[in-house]
Design a protein around this motif. Structure first.
Motif, PDB file in Angstrom:
ATOM      1  N   ARG A 141       2.962   5.731   1.168  1.00 58.66           N
ATOM      2  CA  ARG A 141       2.618   4.791   2.230  1.00 58.66           C
ATOM      3  C   ARG A 141       3.812   4.644   3.168  1.00 58.66           C
ATOM      4  NH1 ARG A 141       1.299  -0.026  -1.625  1.00 58.66           N
ATOM      5  NH2 ARG A 141       3.448   0.425  -2.066  1.00 58.66           N
ATOM      6  N   LEU A 142       3.518   4.546   4.461  1.00 60.78           N
ATOM      7  CA  LEU A 142       4.546   4.353   5.475  1.00 60.78           C
ATOM      8  C   LEU A 142       4.378   2.960   6.067  1.00 60.78           C
ATOM      9  CD1 LEU A 142       4.086   7.778   7.275  1.00 60.78           C
ATOM     10  CD2 LEU A 142       5.807   7.192   5.567  1.00 60.78           C
ATOM     11  N   PHE A 143       5.379   2.128   5.887  1.00 61.41           N
ATOM     12  CA  PHE A 143       5.348   0.772   6.418  1.00 61.41           C
ATOM     13  C   PHE A 143       6.428   0.650   7.480  1.00 61.41           C
ATOM     14  CE2 PHE A 143       3.927  -0.060   1.924  1.00 61.41           C
ATOM     15  CZ  PHE A 143       2.615  -0.346   2.250  1.00 61.41           C
ATOM     16  N   ARG A 144       6.056   0.142   8.657  1.00 58.34           N
ATOM     17  CA  ARG A 144       7.009  -0.060   9.740  1.00 58.34           C
ATOM     18  C   ARG A 144       7.181  -1.564   9.970  1.00 58.34           C
ATOM     19  NH1 ARG A 144       8.924   3.276  13.475  1.00 58.34           N
ATOM     20  NH2 ARG A 144       7.319   4.814  13.040  1.00 58.34           N
ATOM     21  N   THR A 145       8.445  -1.984   9.992  1.00 53.61           N
ATOM     22  CA  THR A 145       8.807  -3.355  10.318  1.00 53.61           C
ATOM     23  C   THR A 145       9.881  -3.268  11.387  1.00 53.61           C
ATOM     24  OG1 THR A 145       8.381  -3.989   8.025  1.00 53.61           O
ATOM     25  CG2 THR A 145       9.600  -5.567   9.377  1.00 53.61           C
ATOM     26  N   GLY A 146       9.506  -3.622  12.619  1.00 54.73           N
ATOM     27  CA  GLY A 146      10.441  -3.407  13.725  1.00 54.73           C
ATOM     28  C   GLY A 146      10.680  -1.917  13.864  1.00 54.73           C
ATOM     29  N   ARG A 147      11.953  -1.506  13.872  1.00 56.97           N
ATOM     30  CA  ARG A 147      12.280  -0.079  13.971  1.00 56.97           C
ATOM     31  C   ARG A 147      12.433   0.579  12.610  1.00 56.97           C
ATOM     32  NH1 ARG A 147      17.083  -0.191  18.216  1.00 56.97           N
ATOM     33  NH2 ARG A 147      18.086  -0.022  16.222  1.00 56.97           N
ATOM     34  N   ALA A 148      12.475  -0.209  11.556  1.00 57.39           N
ATOM     35  CA  ALA A 148      12.670   0.338  10.207  1.00 57.39           C
ATOM     36  C   ALA A 148      11.351   0.853   9.636  1.00 57.39           C
ATOM     37  CB  ALA A 148      13.239  -0.741   9.287  1.00 57.39           C
ATOM     38  N   VAL A 149      11.414   2.020   9.013  1.00 61.21           N
ATOM     39  CA  VAL A 149      10.252   2.605   8.348  1.00 61.21           C
ATOM     40  C   VAL A 149      10.577   2.757   6.868  1.00 61.21           C
ATOM     41  CG1 VAL A 149       8.726   4.602   8.181  1.00 61.21           C
ATOM     42  CG2 VAL A 149       9.527   3.834  10.419  1.00 61.21           C
ATOM     43  N   SER A 150       9.670   2.282   6.045  1.00 61.41           N
ATOM     44  CA  SER A 150       9.817   2.394   4.601  1.00 61.41           C
ATOM     45  C   SER A 150       8.760   3.356   4.080  1.00 61.41           C
ATOM     46  CB  SER A 150       9.639   1.003   3.973  1.00 61.41           C
ATOM     47  OG  SER A 150       9.654   1.095   2.573  1.00 61.41           O
ATOM     48  N   ARG A 151       9.186   4.322   3.271  1.00 63.50           N
ATOM     49  CA  ARG A 151       8.260   5.259   2.623  1.00 63.50           C
ATOM     50  C   ARG A 151       8.212   4.908   1.147  1.00 63.50           C
ATOM     51  NH1 ARG A 151      10.269  10.494   2.580  1.00 63.50           N
ATOM     52  NH2 ARG A 151       8.182  11.307   2.244  1.00 63.50           N
ATOM     53  N   GLU A 152       7.012   4.590   0.673  1.00 63.48           N
ATOM     54  CA  GLU A 152       6.853   4.193  -0.721  1.00 63.48           C
ATOM     55  C   GLU A 152       5.762   5.019  -1.388  1.00 63.48           C
ATOM     56  OE1 GLU A 152       6.056   0.015  -0.631  1.00 63.48           O
ATOM     57  OE2 GLU A 152       8.075  -0.463   0.019  1.00 63.48           O
ATOM     58  N   ARG A 153       6.108   5.648  -2.503  1.00 66.34           N
ATOM     59  CA  ARG A 153       5.156   6.451  -3.260  1.00 66.34           C
ATOM     60  C   ARG A 153       4.579   5.612  -4.402  1.00 66.34           C
ATOM     61  NH1 ARG A 153       8.190  10.576  -4.702  1.00 66.34           N
ATOM     62  NH2 ARG A 153       7.762  11.562  -2.721  1.00 66.34           N
ATOM     63  N   VAL A 154       3.255   5.585  -4.496  1.00 74.05           N
ATOM     64  CA  VAL A 154       2.575   4.877  -5.582  1.00 74.05           C
ATOM     65  C   VAL A 154       2.758   5.698  -6.862  1.00 74.05           C
ATOM     66  CG1 VAL A 154       0.363   4.028  -6.446  1.00 74.05           C
ATOM     67  CG2 VAL A 154       0.894   3.878  -3.993  1.00 74.05           C
ATOM     68  N   VAL A 155       3.327   5.074  -7.904  1.00 73.20           N
ATOM     69  CA  VAL A 155       3.597   5.785  -9.150  1.00 73.20           C
ATOM     70  C   VAL A 155       2.850   5.209 -10.345  1.00 73.20           C
ATOM     71  CG1 VAL A 155       5.848   6.654  -8.389  1.00 73.20           C
ATOM     72  CG2 VAL A 155       5.713   4.468  -9.598  1.00 73.20           C
ATOM     73  N   GLU A 156       2.258   4.034 -10.170  1.00 75.77           N
ATOM     74  CA  GLU A 156       1.518   3.426 -11.278  1.00 75.77           C
ATOM     75  C   GLU A 156       0.447   2.495 -10.730  1.00 75.77           C
ATOM     76  OE1 GLU A 156       2.384   0.964 -15.402  1.00 75.77           O
ATOM     77  OE2 GLU A 156       3.847   0.845 -13.791  1.00 75.77           O
ATOM     78  N   LEU A 157      -0.742   2.600 -11.299  1.00 80.80           N
ATOM     79  CA  LEU A 157      -1.848   1.699 -10.962  1.00 80.80           C
ATOM     80  C   LEU A 157      -2.584   1.334 -12.239  1.00 80.80           C
ATOM     81  CD1 LEU A 157      -3.377   3.480  -7.834  1.00 80.80           C
ATOM     82  CD2 LEU A 157      -2.199   1.277  -7.855  1.00 80.80           C
ATOM     83  N   VAL A 158      -2.665   0.058 -12.505  1.00 81.09           N
ATOM     84  CA  VAL A 158      -3.488  -0.461 -13.592  1.00 81.09           C
ATOM     85  C   VAL A 158      -4.422  -1.464 -12.928  1.00 81.09           C
ATOM     86  CG1 VAL A 158      -3.556  -1.691 -15.787  1.00 81.09           C
ATOM     87  CG2 VAL A 158      -1.620  -0.169 -15.272  1.00 81.09           C
ATOM     88  N   PRO A 159      -5.717  -1.123 -12.811  1.00 77.13           N
ATOM     89  CA  PRO A 159      -6.630  -1.968 -12.041  1.00 77.13           C
ATOM     90  C   PRO A 159      -6.537  -3.452 -12.413  1.00 77.13           C
ATOM     91  CG  PRO A 159      -7.728   0.042 -12.682  1.00 77.13           C
ATOM     92  CD  PRO A 159      -6.383   0.036 -13.387  1.00 77.13           C
ATOM     93  N   ASP A 160      -6.417  -4.262 -11.368  1.00 77.25           N
ATOM     94  CA  ASP A 160      -6.369  -5.718 -11.461  1.00 77.25           C
ATOM     95  C   ASP A 160      -5.143  -6.252 -12.201  1.00 77.25           C
ATOM     96  OD1 ASP A 160      -8.808  -5.420 -10.199  1.00 77.25           O
ATOM     97  OD2 ASP A 160      -9.984  -5.911 -11.983  1.00 77.25           O
TER      98      ASP A 160
END
Length: 151
Positions: free
Chosen positions: A55-74
């Motif tokens: 996922r690419l999140f932009r806040t102002g000029r900063a961009v954060s790249r975050e990879r999902v590594v774990e999902l346990v529903p709910d």
């Protein structure tokens, strides 16, 4: 040197409603300080993310790249920051039914900054920023859960 932060929030929403907002990057700008959200390589950020999605999140000029590594529903979302100012960064959002009803949101991370002496600064900044994230997620999920049909 590794650093850590931990923040908590309570939402009157069910864990399923909180999780539904958390795993859809497109909702993040509605409940957090983040300006825009997208998926690396395209894809629909309104769909639930899967393990391996970045996922690419932009806040102002900063961009954060975050990879999902774990999902346990709910229950849990685990992610790693890819690049940026960290040698390593592993964040986890835990959702648990709260004794008073609703959901307890626990957002934590362990990280190591790339640059020496910046750890305390990052720790203070991230604690404040992530508290805003957790509080925003709690409120957004409550409003969404109120609109959801009972069942």
């Amino acid at each position: 040197m590794p650093y850590h932060y931990a923040v908590c929030a309570h939402s009157p929403a069910r864990p399923a409603a909180v999780f539904a907002a958390l795993v859809r990057a497109a909702t993040w700008p509605a409940w957090s300080p983040i300006d825009t959200a997208a998926l690396e390589g395209g894809g629909d950020p309104g769909e639930p993310q899967r393990i391996g999605d970045t996922r690419l999140f932009r806040t102002g000029r900063a961009v954060s790249r975050e990879r999902v590594v774990e999902l346990v529903p709910d229950q849990r979302l685990g992610y790693e920051n890819v690049g940026g100012p960290f040698r390593s960064y592993r964040g986890t959002v835990e959702l648990a039914p709260a004794p008073q009803g609703g959901t307890t949101i626990s957002w934590t991370a362990d990280f190591t900054p790339k640059w020496r002496l910046t750890g305390p600064l990052w720790s203070r900044y991230l604690t404040r920023f992530m508290q805003r994230m957790a509080d925003g997620l709690a409120a957004y999920a409550a409003a969404a859960d109120d609109r959801a049909p009972a069942g």
